[in-house]
Design an enzyme around this catalytic site. Structure first.
Site, short mmCIF file in Angstrom:
data_model
loop_
_atom_site.label_atom_id
_atom_site.label_comp_id
_atom_site.label_asym_id
_atom_site.label_seq_id
_atom_site.Cartn_x
_atom_site.Cartn_y
_atom_site.Cartn_z
N LYS A 93 0.83 -1.20 0.00
CA LYS A 93 0.00 0.00 0.00
C LYS A 93 0.87 1.25 0.00
CE LYS A 93 -3.96 2.21 2.26
NZ LYS A 93 -5.01 2.13 3.29
N SER B 117 -9.46 3.29 1.49
CA SER B 117 -8.26 3.77 0.85
C SER B 117 -7.35 2.65 0.35
CB SER B 117 -7.47 4.65 1.82
OG SER B 117 -7.03 3.91 2.95
N SER C 59 -11.31 1.55 5.46
CA SER C 59 -10.38 1.50 4.34
C SER C 59 -9.85 0.11 4.00
CB SER C 59 -9.20 2.44 4.59
OG SER C 59 -9.60 3.79 4.48
#
Length: 477
Positions: free
Chosen positions: A83, A158, A182
């Protein structure tokens, strides 16, 4: 489906078994995933930075170690992109912001370090919203990540790049993080599994506000078992994280489906009439109540105390955003998207008593949740209040006919659960009549991830929704 394509959609455990039996090399596994990324990432835009040379060197070294009979980590040979909010030493980490477009960290974040000790082959980074704000993945550096099941739709966020990468067969496991959904929202949108652990289970020794249990890192994968495997590697105490605690990795590493006979299950489709939920979501999830009943559980409508939860969440989220970004915003006020500016400004306006009341409310809610789980073993709810929406939108302004006034409103079904301090997992819960994925949120008492994984594994085994993969070849024809 080609042999390479079939391989990349196998579970992490299946891929590891092939590696351990030496029927496949780590270099061959990496090559298969790189080929899948090359074919389909131009459409999906999930992987945004790639360091192929390093990945090939690491994969080759793992093959040499395996041939020599030396011990390897539990993830040895699995390719992964990280990520883009998690720092990676020597590899660009932008957080989706032009302000960090050329940022190359000197050190790995702890979750990255633990995965690399576990043997992953780090290939690149996965896309995020700007500074991970919002549950739709787009930013000025890399653009929009699209849903592999419907490229005109959002992949969520996210951890949207991570979820889309899993769904598209770009990697078998993924790291993510979750404050207001997220990990859970993108898992729901992309038909994968995402676990928000109890705060402190996955440590963050560099976190700015170590005593505020809002955001946490966690695992994603295409199966519950693979989520448990990754959790076993990244969980456990770190002396620099005051909320972290010891855990038994073996309790997560190989979850088996629980017997649900006699289990007490609460079903809260609108979280006690607190959130609007689109009819497509409710219609898709409603049959899952019967799945639990058929497995022997007793299911009834019930919801924990959530009064004041959204207000406390919003206040403490604003505290974190102000603490994290106020100085950078003061120096470069034109460098932030409007939703970030709003959240930073909300934090700056808070008084000490307002923050204190929010912390007191959080304490009350978490104690009430613990009492709720004296009466129920499991809570079921929608992950998201909407189905994957138009990727060109910033965020949904209407949910089931109810106007949403800011970018947090449509995420409330996850934000409310965050305030309870409990583990929550998004598991594939079915598809709408239009073929869009919908996730079921399964929630248990704080620090009972082993129970949560076992219950989710039973549901996964009974439904097999996660076996349905996107038609990427059809999209590109």
């Amino acid at each position: 489906m080609s042999m390479d394509t079939e391989l990349v959609f196998r579970s992490a455990r299946e891929q590891l078994a092939l590696l351990e039996r030496k029927e496949l090399s780590a270099r061959e596994l990496l090559d298969a995933h790189v080929a899948q990324i090359t074919r389909h990432n131009p459409t999906v835009n999930a992987v945004v930075t790639v360091d192929l040379d390093t990945a090939e060197r690491v994969a080759t070294a793992i093959d040499d170690e395996r041939c020599a009979g030396r011990p390897l980590g539990p993830l040895a040979g699995l390719p992964i992109s990280i990520k883009d909010t998690h720092a990676t030493a020597g590899l660009r980490t932008t957080c989706g912001s032009p302000l960090l477009a050329d940022n190359v960290p000197d050190a790995d974040d702890e979750i990255v370090r633990r995965m690399q000790v576990g043997g992953v082959v780090r290939l690149g980074k996965t896309n995020v919203p700007e500074f991970a704000a919002g549950s739709h993945t787009f930013n000025p550096v890399f653009g929009v990540t699209r849903n592999p099941y419907a490229p005109t739709r959002s992949a969520g966020g996210s951890s949207g790049g991570a979820a889309a990468a899993l769904a598209a067969g770009f990697q078998p496991i993924a790291d993510g993080s979750d404050m207001g959904g997220s990990l859970r929202n993108p898992a729901s949108f992309c038909n994968v599994v995402g676990l928000r652990p109890t705060p402190g289970l996955v440590p963050d020794p560099t976190g700015l506000l170590g005593y505020l249990p809002m955001g946490t890192a966690g695992p994603m994968a295409r199966t519950v078992g693979d989520v448990g495997l990754l959790l076993s590697v990244i969980a456990g105490r770190h002396r620099a994280d005051p909320l972290s605690y010891d855990s038994d990795a073996a309790a997560y590493a190989a979850p088996t489906p629980a017997s649900l006979a006699g289990m007490r299950v609460a079903w809260a489709p609108t979280l006690g009439d607190r959130v609007p939920v689109e009819a497509d979501v409710l219609d898709t999830l409603a049959p899952n109540v019967a799945v639990f009943e058929d497995l022997g559980a007793h299911v009834e409508p019930a919801c924990p105390d959530l009064d004041g939860a959204f207000e406390a969440f919003r206040t403490l989220r604003a505290v974190e955003f102000e603490a994290a970004f106020a100085q950078m915003y003061a120096a470069t006020p034109d460098g932030f998207k409007p939703d970030l500016v709003w959240n930073i400004s909300e934090g700056a306006r808070l008084s000490g008593p307002q923050v204190g009341r929010a912390l007191a409310e959080l304490t009350r809610l978490q104690r009430a949740a613990d009492r709720f789980f004296d009466d129920y073993d499991v809570l079921l709810a929608p992950v998201s209040q909407v189905t994957p929406f138009d990727a060109e939108l910033t965020w949904p302004s209407m949910v089931a006919g109810v106007e949403q006034h800011d970018y947090l409103g449509w995420m409330e079904s996850c934000c409310l659960i965050t305030a309870l301090g409990v583990p929550a997992m998004s598991v594939p819960g079915g598809f709408t009549t239009d073929g869009l994925p919908v996730g079921l949120q399964i929630i248990t008492r704080a620090r009972t991830e082993a129970t949560l994984l076992a219950v989710a594994a039973a549901f996964e085994e009974a439904t097999a929704f996660g076996l349905r993969t996107p038609d990427l070849e059809g999209i590109n024809r």
